[in-house]
Design an enzyme around this catalytic site. Structure first.
Site, PDB file in Angstrom:
ATOM      1  N   SER A 125      -6.197   0.666  -4.526  1.00 54.96           N
ATOM      2  CA  SER A 125      -5.158   0.160  -3.616  1.00 54.96           C
ATOM      3  C   SER A 125      -3.789   0.266  -4.256  1.00 54.96           C
ATOM      4  O   SER A 125      -3.645   0.178  -5.470  1.00 54.96           O
ATOM      5  CB  SER A 125      -5.435  -1.294  -3.252  1.00 54.96           C
ATOM      6  OG  SER A 125      -4.366  -1.773  -2.439  1.00 54.96           O
ATOM      7  N   LYS A 180     -13.177  -3.424  -1.855  1.00 51.63           N
ATOM      8  CA  LYS A 180     -11.978  -2.790  -1.278  1.00 51.63           C
ATOM      9  C   LYS A 180     -11.940  -3.020   0.229  1.00 51.63           C
ATOM     10  O   LYS A 180     -10.879  -3.254   0.812  1.00 51.63           O
ATOM     11  CB  LYS A 180     -11.953  -1.283  -1.594  1.00 51.63           C
ATOM     12  CG  LYS A 180     -10.775  -0.545  -0.944  1.00 51.63           C
ATOM     13  CD  LYS A 180      -9.441  -0.959  -1.512  1.00 51.63           C
ATOM     14  CE  LYS A 180      -8.184  -0.657  -0.747  1.00 51.63           C
ATOM     15  NZ  LYS A 180      -7.979   0.477   0.059  1.00 51.63           N
ATOM     16  N   HIS A 183     -10.687  -6.404   0.679  1.00 59.00           N
ATOM     17  CA  HIS A 183      -9.240  -6.354   0.418  1.00 59.00           C
ATOM     18  C   HIS A 183      -8.507  -5.937   1.692  1.00 59.00           C
ATOM     19  O   HIS A 183      -7.512  -6.539   2.092  1.00 59.00           O
ATOM     20  CB  HIS A 183      -8.969  -5.359  -0.726  1.00 59.00           C
ATOM     21  CG  HIS A 183      -7.534  -4.954  -0.872  1.00 59.00           C
ATOM     22  ND1 HIS A 183      -6.912  -4.075  -0.003  1.00 59.00           N
ATOM     23  CD2 HIS A 183      -6.575  -5.306  -1.770  1.00 59.00           C
ATOM     24  CE1 HIS A 183      -5.655  -3.914  -0.358  1.00 59.00           C
ATOM     25  NE2 HIS A 183      -5.424  -4.652  -1.432  1.00 59.00           N
ATOM     26  N   ASN A 184      -9.004  -4.892   2.338  1.00 65.68           N
ATOM     27  CA  ASN A 184      -8.316  -4.395   3.529  1.00 65.68           C
ATOM     28  C   ASN A 184      -8.423  -5.369   4.695  1.00 65.68           C
ATOM     29  O   ASN A 184      -7.487  -5.494   5.488  1.00 65.68           O
ATOM     30  CB  ASN A 184      -8.855  -3.018   3.918  1.00 65.68           C
ATOM     31  CG  ASN A 184      -8.270  -1.929   3.035  1.00 65.68           C
ATOM     32  OD1 ASN A 184      -7.972  -2.172   1.869  1.00 65.68           O
ATOM     33  ND2 ASN A 184      -8.100  -0.737   3.555  1.00 65.68           N
ATOM     34  N   GLU A 187      -5.917  -7.836   4.056  1.00 67.21           N
ATOM     35  CA  GLU A 187      -4.636  -7.150   4.349  1.00 67.21           C
ATOM     36  C   GLU A 187      -4.340  -7.222   5.856  1.00 67.21           C
ATOM     37  O   GLU A 187      -3.230  -7.597   6.262  1.00 67.21           O
ATOM     38  CB  GLU A 187      -4.766  -5.698   3.873  1.00 67.21           C
ATOM     39  CG  GLU A 187      -3.607  -4.767   4.165  1.00 67.21           C
ATOM     40  CD  GLU A 187      -3.923  -3.325   3.711  1.00 67.21           C
ATOM     41  OE1 GLU A 187      -4.258  -3.117   2.529  1.00 67.21           O
ATOM     42  OE2 GLU A 187      -3.852  -2.401   4.548  1.00 67.21           O
TER      43      GLU A 187
HETATM   44  C1  6PG Z   1      -4.312   0.126   0.167  1.00 67.47           C
HETATM   45  C2  6PG Z   1      -4.349   0.272   1.656  1.00 67.47           C
HETATM   46  C3  6PG Z   1      -4.760   1.658   2.014  1.00 67.47           C
HETATM   47  C4  6PG Z   1      -4.384   2.058   3.426  1.00 67.47           C
HETATM   48  C5  6PG Z   1      -5.116   1.282   4.468  1.00 67.47           C
HETATM   49  C6  6PG Z   1      -4.400   1.227   5.798  1.00 67.47           C
HETATM   50  O1  6PG Z   1      -4.976  -0.775  -0.288  1.00 67.47           O
HETATM   51  O2  6PG Z   1      -3.612   0.901  -0.487  1.00 67.47           O
HETATM   52  O3  6PG Z   1      -5.230  -0.651   2.207  1.00 67.47           O
HETATM   53  O4  6PG Z   1      -6.115   1.776   1.725  1.00 67.47           O
HETATM   54  O5  6PG Z   1      -3.017   1.970   3.593  1.00 67.47           O
HETATM   55  O6  6PG Z   1      -6.320   1.959   4.626  1.00 67.47           O
HETATM   56  O7  6PG Z   1      -5.367   0.884   6.699  1.00 67.47           O
HETATM   57  P1  6PG Z   1      -5.228   1.012   8.252  1.00 67.47           P
HETATM   58  O8  6PG Z   1      -4.781   2.425   8.553  1.00 67.47           O
HETATM   59  O9  6PG Z   1      -6.593   0.729   8.759  1.00 67.47           O
HETATM   60  O10 6PG Z   1      -4.194   0.016   8.626  1.00 67.47           O
END
Ligand code: 6PG
Length: 462
Positions: A125, A180, A183-184, A187
């Site tokens: 990430s 991960k 994590h998302n 996010e």
């Molecule tokens: C990270 C982000 C990266 C990406 C996401 C965006 O940790 O660097 O999470 O993995 O920007 O996948 O996800 P979406 O396109 O589903 O919003």
């Protein structure tokens, strides 16, 4: 011979290769897209070797080979592994640094193990900038193989404010990619919470974009310090280059997704994990594309905005963010049990403390909470977060009320509040559901005063 290899040299792969090289390791790079290799060749650096065939790439690496595959998740990863397999030797290590689904990683881990190849599924990430200057890394797979590559991973990873690397062994098989995925999900949760706070600020408080940018900037200096808060201030401030307006007012309000947040929800359903904030955040992205857009905007008298709106929002935002993290860790706890992984939650919090998209001051406190009790059943059982809840829940209630009065939807703020109202509540009303199920389907129920399974012969009144 080169010490590390990277397959896939688009933005992430190239920056990760440069990062490893900048830490004193020699790197080979390969891509099936020749211009990407040519771009690497332009550096004319002896420690950054461009290679143009699978054979040249594999043969340029010292054994056991350490190869990072940084390409689009899904079929391309399987195709790459099929190409690599005949060229590799037993004991070589292949790391998948893409956003792969953990089920795929479980399967690939087993397949590669049959061939004596160590497979590490690693969450990465931090986007483009993080890849170059220090990403957060979440490696799962064979622990011995991890130890072999850990000096390189520790060198390239982001460092916490106290200098610890944002990488640590997560657990076996697909657990790194699982972390991960979580994590998302977190996010998605925090991003949606912030968008709702923005909506209340603009609709109820009538703040301008510049004023809101300042509010987020100030929040970022205190307990709310977080990368997503910091960039929200910047997104709100940015001027458009096609008009004289702020760009935010011209960005279409439909949220896209590549789906890792959705995967977390899918697994939550499988596990029965009550990740309400993250679920609402996933659904809010769907909602943004489904809205009929034919209702007039709610008009709120600025005089009606409470004087302490910004302070109340800061508190609500802080608590709701804590719930988003807390639900992420709750799902990790349930997954560890279901999939037989021994996860170290303080290591995971440390992995996220810097470099990644959800990095924040709060993760430091989360790390301490899990350091103090590695089997913490719920984040809000930790004394620090119990206090966070007690100090901020009335502001969260207030904000949800204000928003409801103003017709501003708050799916995640409300979900955070409802989660906290439910999770410690011994008197939830689902006894009614059990009664109804037993009534119409003899589905049976348990009692709260004696063990066993019961069924009642419900009678209809004449
Ligand atoms: C990270 C982000 C990266 C990406 C996401 C965006 O940790 O660097 O999470 O993995 O920007 O996948 O996800 P979406 O396109 O589903 O919003």
């Amino acid at each position: 011979m080169q010490q590390f290899g990277v397959i896939g040299l688009s933005v992430m792969g190239k920056n990760l290769a440069l990062n490893v090289k900048n830490h004193g390791y020699s790197v080979s790079g390969f891509s099936i897209d020749k211009p990407e290799v040519d771009a690497l060749a332009k550096y004319e650096d002896k420690d950054l070797k461009p290679t143009y065939t699978w054979e040249e790439f594999v043969n340029s690496l010292e054994k056991p080979r350490k190869i990072l595959v940084q390409i689009m998740a899904g079929k391309p990863v399987d195709e790459t592994l099929q190409k690599l397999l005949p060229l590799l030797d037993k004991g070589d290590i292949v790391i998948d640094g893409g956003n792969s689904n953990f089920y795929d990683t479980n399967r690939r881990y087993e397949e590669m193990e049959k061939h004596g190849i160590h497979f590490i599924g690693m969450g990465v990430s931090g986007g483009e900038e993080g890849a170059l200057n220090g990403p957060a890394l979440m490696p799962g797979g064979d622990e011995k193989a991890y130890e072999e590559v850990s000096p390189i991973l520790e060198a390239m990873a982001a460092k916490t404010p106290t200098g610890q690397p944002c990488v640590g062994y997560i657990g076996p098989a697909g657990s790194g990619h699982y972390v991960k995925m979580v994590h998302n999900g977190i996010e998605y949760g925090i991003m949606q919470i912030i968008s709702e706070v923005y909506d209340v600020l603009r609709t109820v408080g009538h703040y301008s974009n510049d004023e809101m940018s300042e509010i987020f900037k100030n929040w970022d200096k205190g307990a709310l310090q977080a990368y997503l808060i910091e960039i929200t201030a910047k997104v709100l401030k940015q001027k458009d280059n096609l008009t004289d307006d702020h760009i935010i007012d011209h960005i279409l309000n439909e949220a896209s997704y590549k789906g890792t947040g959705n995967w977390m929800l899918e697994d939550a359903i499988r596990l029965g994990a009550p990740i309400t904030v993250i679920a609402e955040a996933v659904l809010a992205r769907f909602m943004s594309k489904a809205t009929l857009r034919d209702d007039p905007e709610p008009k709120i008298d600025p005089e009606k905005a409470p004087k302490d709106l910004v302070d109340q929002l800061a508190k609500a935002l802080y608590l709701a963010m804590a719930v988003s993290y807390g639900q992420g860790f709750e799902q990790l706890t349930m997954a560890a049990k279901a999939y037989n992984w021994r996860l170290h939650y303080s290591t995971i919090a440390q992995n996220w403390e810097a470099g990644c998209i959800i990095r924040s001051q709060m993760l430091h406190d989360i790390k301490f909470a899990y350091n103090a009790d590695k089997d913490l059943p719920n984040l809000f059982k930790a004394p620090f977060f119990d206090k966070v809840k007690k100090e901020n829940i009335s502001a969260l209630r207030e904000v949800v009320k204000i928003a409801a009065d103003a017709g501003v939807p708050t799916p995640t703020l409300s979900a955070a509040l409802n989660y906290l109202e439910s999770i410690f509540n011994p008197r939830l009303p689902q006894n009614i559901i059990q009664g109804q199920r037993d009534y119409f389907g003899a589905h049976t129920y348990q009692r709260n005063d004696r063990p066993g399974t019961f069924h009642t012969e419900w009678y209809e009144e004449k």
